[in-house]
Write a protein that holds these residues in place. Structure first.
Motif, short mmCIF file in Angstrom:
data_model
loop_
_atom_site.label_atom_id
_atom_site.label_comp_id
_atom_site.label_asym_id
_atom_site.label_seq_id
_atom_site.Cartn_x
_atom_site.Cartn_y
_atom_site.Cartn_z
N PHE A 1 0.83 -1.21 0.00
CA PHE A 1 0.00 0.00 0.00
C PHE A 1 0.87 1.25 0.00
CE2 PHE A 1 -3.57 -2.49 2.22
CZ PHE A 1 -4.27 -2.69 1.04
N LYS A 2 1.87 1.29 0.85
CA LYS A 2 2.75 2.46 0.91
C LYS A 2 3.44 2.68 -0.43
CE LYS A 2 4.11 2.66 5.78
NZ LYS A 2 5.27 2.55 6.68
N TRP B 1 5.67 8.66 3.97
CA TRP B 1 5.15 7.84 5.07
C TRP B 1 6.20 7.59 6.15
CZ3 TRP B 1 0.35 8.12 3.92
CH2 TRP B 1 -0.07 8.04 2.60
N ALA B 2 5.72 7.39 7.35
CA ALA B 2 6.59 6.95 8.45
C ALA B 2 7.09 5.53 8.13
CB ALA B 2 5.81 6.95 9.77
N GLU B 3 8.14 5.14 8.82
CA GLU B 3 8.77 3.86 8.53
C GLU B 3 7.86 2.66 8.71
OE1 GLU B 3 12.65 2.13 10.22
OE2 GLU B 3 13.03 4.26 9.91
N ARG B 4 7.19 2.58 9.81
CA ARG B 4 6.36 1.41 10.09
C ARG B 4 4.92 1.84 10.23
NH1 ARG B 4 10.85 1.00 12.95
NH2 ARG B 4 12.33 -0.62 12.41
N ARG C 1 3.92 5.95 -5.32
CA ARG C 1 3.99 6.10 -6.78
C ARG C 1 2.94 7.07 -7.28
NH1 ARG C 1 4.62 0.17 -6.62
NH2 ARG C 1 6.80 -0.24 -7.06
N ARG C 2 1.71 6.87 -6.83
CA ARG C 2 0.60 7.71 -7.32
C ARG C 2 0.74 9.16 -6.85
NH1 ARG C 2 0.81 4.36 -10.50
NH2 ARG C 2 -0.66 2.65 -10.76
#
Length: 173
Positions: free
Chosen positions: A112-113, A143-146, A118-119
């Protein structure tokens, strides 16, 4: 290997995945924070200053258009992979998803990330190409790492997670 008599756990009905945008909830945050494999940590202003100084990008706050792109990407990816998307809610600084799939929740979150990144980058490039008046810095990290993953094992918990994602985001706790 000898059978220890352990009863295997059933497959979860769904996963409740949550992760923040980059820089939205840093280690040391005044709300407290979760350290990987160590759990909840108390606020630590010095730690937050140290982490903030090392950030490679400004904190990410998604606008309405970006949030719509993220939600559409999640829905599209679920259709392509034949996963059941129960609920998705992209906020300006975090994302919630309730999904049923046979893959491990970490793999789901990573996919998902990656697709949302990409989008979002494509959207950013279209803005630049159209000569948009708003200055759009090139973002490297979205996004955050986890993030958080919760296993949903019964119908009541699934209903509660869906309700929370779809209807409880704007309500005070």
């Amino acid at each position: 290997m000898a059978d220890c008599g352990a009863i295997p756990l059933p497959e979860p009905l769904a996963y409740f995945l949550t992760w923040p945008t980059y820089g939205a909830w840093l280690p040391g945050d005044e709300r407290g924070w979760v350290q990987y494999r160590r759990g909840y940590q108390l606020p630590d202003s010095v730690k937050k200053l140290e982490v903030t100084a090392r950030m490679a990008d400004d904190a990410c706050r998604l606008n309405d258009q970006e949030r719509r792109v993220v939600e559409a990407t999640i829905a599209s990816h679920c259709r392509i992979r034949n996963w059941t998307l129960h609920a998705v809610n992209c906020r300006s600084n975090h994302l919630h998803i309730v999904v049923t799939a046979s893959e491990h929740p970490d793999a789901l979150r990573d996919q998902f990330k990656a697709w949302c990144t990409r989008r979002l980058k494509e959207l950013q490039q279209r803005r630049k190409a159209s000569g948009s008046r708003q200055s759009v810095p090139v973002r490297k990290r979205w996004w955050a790492e986890r993030g958080s993953k919760r296993y949903i094992n019964d119908a009541d918990s699934l209903e509660a997670a869906i309700l929370y994602v779809l209807e409880a985001q704007d309500k005070p706790r």
